[in-house]
Design a protein around this motif. Structure first.
Motif, PDB file in Angstrom:
ATOM      1  N   LEU A 156       0.820  -1.210   0.000  1.00 16.69           N
ATOM      2  CA  LEU A 156       0.000   0.000   0.000  1.00 16.69           C
ATOM      3  C   LEU A 156       0.852   1.258   0.000  1.00 16.69           C
ATOM      4  N   THR A 157       1.962   1.217   0.695  1.00 16.99           N
ATOM      5  CA  THR A 157       2.849   2.375   0.798  1.00 16.99           C
ATOM      6  C   THR A 157       3.774   2.506  -0.396  1.00 16.99           C
ATOM      7  N   ASN A 158       4.329   1.396  -0.874  1.00 21.65           N
ATOM      8  CA  ASN A 158       5.401   1.444  -1.866  1.00 21.65           C
ATOM      9  C   ASN A 158       5.004   1.071  -3.291  1.00 21.65           C
ATOM     10  N   GLN A 159       3.935   0.306  -3.449  1.00 18.36           N
ATOM     11  CA  GLN A 159       3.558  -0.152  -4.786  1.00 18.36           C
ATOM     12  C   GLN A 159       2.038  -0.212  -4.919  1.00 18.36           C
ATOM     13  N   THR A 160       1.404   0.938  -4.799  1.00 16.97           N
ATOM     14  CA  THR A 160      -0.059   0.983  -4.801  1.00 16.97           C
ATOM     15  C   THR A 160      -0.664   0.488  -6.114  1.00 16.97           C
ATOM     16  N   LYS A 161       0.058   0.603  -7.235  1.00 22.94           N
ATOM     17  CA  LYS A 161      -0.471   0.115  -8.515  1.00 22.94           C
ATOM     18  C   LYS A 161      -0.838  -1.363  -8.436  1.00 22.94           C
ATOM     19  N   LEU A 162      -0.107  -2.105  -7.628  1.00 21.32           N
ATOM     20  CA  LEU A 162      -0.391  -3.535  -7.529  1.00 21.32           C
ATOM     21  C   LEU A 162      -1.812  -3.784  -7.056  1.00 21.32           C
ATOM     22  N   LEU A 163      -2.245  -3.013  -6.077  1.00 22.02           N
ATOM     23  CA  LEU A 163      -3.573  -3.250  -5.509  1.00 22.02           C
ATOM     24  C   LEU A 163      -4.687  -2.609  -6.328  1.00 22.02           C
ATOM     25  N   THR A 164      -4.367  -1.615  -7.127  1.00 26.77           N
ATOM     26  CA  THR A 164      -5.414  -0.944  -7.894  1.00 26.77           C
ATOM     27  C   THR A 164      -5.586  -1.513  -9.293  1.00 26.77           C
ATOM     28  N   ARG A 165      -4.553  -2.158  -9.835  1.00 28.73           N
ATOM     29  CA  ARG A 165      -4.637  -2.623 -11.222  1.00 28.73           C
ATOM     30  C   ARG A 165      -4.603  -4.130 -11.390  1.00 28.73           C
ATOM     31  N   LEU A 166      -4.235  -4.847 -10.356  1.00 25.87           N
ATOM     32  CA  LEU A 166      -4.039  -6.287 -10.502  1.00 25.87           C
ATOM     33  C   LEU A 166      -5.047  -7.073  -9.686  1.00 25.87           C
ATOM     34  N   SER A 167      -5.246  -8.315 -10.093  1.00 28.82           N
ATOM     35  CA  SER A 167      -6.143  -9.197  -9.351  1.00 28.82           C
ATOM     36  C   SER A 167      -5.511  -9.587  -8.018  1.00 28.82           C
ATOM     37  N   ASN A 168      -6.371  -9.942  -7.068  1.00 31.82           N
ATOM     38  CA  ASN A 168      -5.869 -10.419  -5.774  1.00 31.82           C
ATOM     39  C   ASN A 168      -4.972 -11.634  -5.949  1.00 31.82           C
ATOM     40  N   LYS A 169      -5.306 -12.482  -6.916  1.00 30.81           N
ATOM     41  CA  LYS A 169      -4.504 -13.686  -7.144  1.00 30.81           C
ATOM     42  C   LYS A 169      -3.068 -13.330  -7.512  1.00 30.81           C
ATOM     43  N   MET A 170      -2.893 -12.359  -8.388  1.00 32.34           N
ATOM     44  CA  MET A 170      -1.544 -11.966  -8.797  1.00 32.34           C
ATOM     45  C   MET A 170      -0.787 -11.282  -7.671  1.00 32.34           C
ATOM     46  N   VAL A 171      -1.451 -10.381  -6.975  1.00 32.61           N
ATOM     47  CA  VAL A 171      -0.801  -9.678  -5.866  1.00 32.61           C
ATOM     48  C   VAL A 171      -0.432 -10.676  -4.770  1.00 32.61           C
ATOM     49  N   ALA A 172      -1.330 -11.600  -4.488  1.00 35.88           N
ATOM     50  CA  ALA A 172      -1.054 -12.617  -3.467  1.00 35.88           C
ATOM     51  C   ALA A 172       0.162 -13.455  -3.862  1.00 35.88           C
ATOM     52  N   SER A 173       0.276 -13.803  -5.141  1.00 41.59           N
ATOM     53  CA  SER A 173       1.423 -14.616  -5.570  1.00 41.59           C
ATOM     54  C   SER A 173       2.722 -13.830  -5.445  1.00 41.59           C
ATOM     55  N   TYR A 174       2.663 -12.510  -5.565  1.00 41.53           N
ATOM     56  CA  TYR A 174       3.833 -11.650  -5.379  1.00 41.53           C
ATOM     57  C   TYR A 174       4.215 -11.580  -3.904  1.00 41.53           C
ATOM     58  N   LEU A 175       3.210 -11.543  -3.040  1.00 40.53           N
ATOM     59  CA  LEU A 175       3.451 -11.416  -1.592  1.00 40.53           C
ATOM     60  C   LEU A 175       3.679 -12.751  -0.890  1.00 40.53           C
ATOM     61  N   GLY A 176       3.446 -13.847  -1.586  1.00 41.87           N
ATOM     62  CA  GLY A 176       3.595 -15.154  -0.956  1.00 41.87           C
ATOM     63  C   GLY A 176       2.429 -15.504  -0.057  1.00 41.87           C
ATOM     64  N   LEU A 177       1.245 -15.013  -0.413  1.00 38.15           N
ATOM     65  CA  LEU A 177       0.034 -15.257   0.365  1.00 38.15           C
ATOM     66  C   LEU A 177      -1.000 -15.953  -0.511  1.00 38.15           C
ATOM     67  N   THR A 178      -2.059 -16.458   0.107  1.00 42.41           N
ATOM     68  CA  THR A 178      -3.186 -16.952  -0.680  1.00 42.41           C
ATOM     69  C   THR A 178      -4.092 -15.759  -0.999  1.00 42.41           C
ATOM     70  N   PRO A 179      -4.859 -15.844  -2.078  1.00 42.04           N
ATOM     71  CA  PRO A 179      -5.782 -14.753  -2.387  1.00 42.04           C
ATOM     72  C   PRO A 179      -6.789 -14.497  -1.257  1.00 42.04           C
ATOM     73  N   GLN A 180      -7.205 -15.547  -0.574  1.00 41.33           N
ATOM     74  CA  GLN A 180      -8.159 -15.401   0.525  1.00 41.33           C
ATOM     75  C   GLN A 180      -7.534 -14.618   1.683  1.00 41.33           C
ATOM     76  N   THR A 181      -6.280 -14.927   1.999  1.00 41.61           N
ATOM     77  CA  THR A 181      -5.590 -14.204   3.072  1.00 41.61           C
ATOM     78  C   THR A 181      -5.425 -12.740   2.697  1.00 41.61           C
ATOM     79  N   LEU A 182      -5.051 -12.480   1.464  1.00 43.49           N
ATOM     80  CA  LEU A 182      -4.896 -11.095   1.020  1.00 43.49           C
ATOM     81  C   LEU A 182      -6.212 -10.336   1.138  1.00 43.49           C
ATOM     82  N   SER A 183      -7.306 -10.928   0.695  1.00 45.21           N
ATOM     83  CA  SER A 183      -8.621 -10.266   0.796  1.00 45.21           C
ATOM     84  C   SER A 183      -8.966  -9.949   2.244  1.00 45.21           C
ATOM     85  N   ARG A 184      -8.731 -10.924   3.112  1.00 49.56           N
ATOM     86  CA  ARG A 184      -9.034 -10.724   4.530  1.00 49.56           C
ATOM     87  C   ARG A 184      -8.193  -9.588   5.124  1.00 49.56           C
ATOM     88  N   LEU A 185      -6.907  -9.543   4.770  1.00 48.15           N
ATOM     89  CA  LEU A 185      -6.016  -8.528   5.306  1.00 48.15           C
ATOM     90  C   LEU A 185      -6.343  -7.136   4.740  1.00 48.15           C
TER      91      LEU A 185
END
Length: 189
Positions: A156-185
């Motif tokens: 959110l602080t350093n790469q906001t484009k990731l959360l505004t332009r990409l699917s949760n699945k892609m962002v989660a794979s970048y962060l090493g999380l599941t899409p469900q965990t990312l949505s919850r967080l």
């Protein structure tokens, strides 16, 4: 077609119009569809891309068949599978446009010709490599220490484009999380 590339170069090194024109003459426009592969695992990377519009994703597949995203290249950035491009060995990752994109493409031979013959382009090449190294180190050390919620805050602080332009699945794979965990967080922030 070349205005963004010219602006990118001018912002990083002093250059004249003739040199800019010479550099741009080596690039060709390529328009891609959403999810079009530019490189597949096992292929040798022979091209470098400047993103005029869109996004390139570099990712690999885990042994479990899950995608693990290493990097995203958005507008006004160069992107390629650097290791394969430099050493001309098979890539261990995929390169894919994740939305319709307009890319300026240069071949490996032409790219290194410019690096060797145009000092301004050689300078930019060094900057690209240095930035890539710094970003990979930041990500490795940052993500090793952070809890899942802190990773999402970091994005959110350093790469906001990731959360505004990409699917949760892609962002989660970048962060090493599941899409469900990312949505919850994300809902907690």
């Amino acid at each position: 077609m070349y205005s963004q590339l010219e602006k990118y170069i001018k912002a990083r090194t002093e250059t004249d119009d003739e040199t800019l024109s010479h550099i741009c003459s080596f690039f060709q426009l390529r328009k891609t569809r959403r999810n079009e592969f530019l490189l597949r695992e096992g292929e040798i990377c022979k091209q470098y891309y400047f993103v005029n519009k869109g996004c390139i994703r570099l990712f690999s597949n885990t042994d479990e068949g899950e995608e693990s995203t290493r990097y995203f290249h958005f507008e006004d950035a160069f992107g390629t599978a650097v290791s394969s491009f430099i050493n001309q060995r098979p890539a261990f990752e995929f390169m894919q446009t994740i939305e319709p994109s307009e890319l300026l493409v240069i071949s490996r031979d032409d790219y290194f010709h410019l690096v060797e013959t145009v000092p301004q382009f050689g300078f930019i090449y060094r900057q690209i490599l240095e930035l890539a190294y710094i970003k990979s180190q930041e990500r490795i050390y940052c993500f090793q220490k952070l809890e899942a919620i802190e990773k999402v805050r970091w994005v959110l602080t350093n790469q906001t484009k990731l959360l505004t332009r990409l699917s949760n699945k892609m962002v989660a794979s970048y962060l090493g999380l599941t899409p469900q965990t990312l949505s919850r967080l994300k809902s907690k922030l």
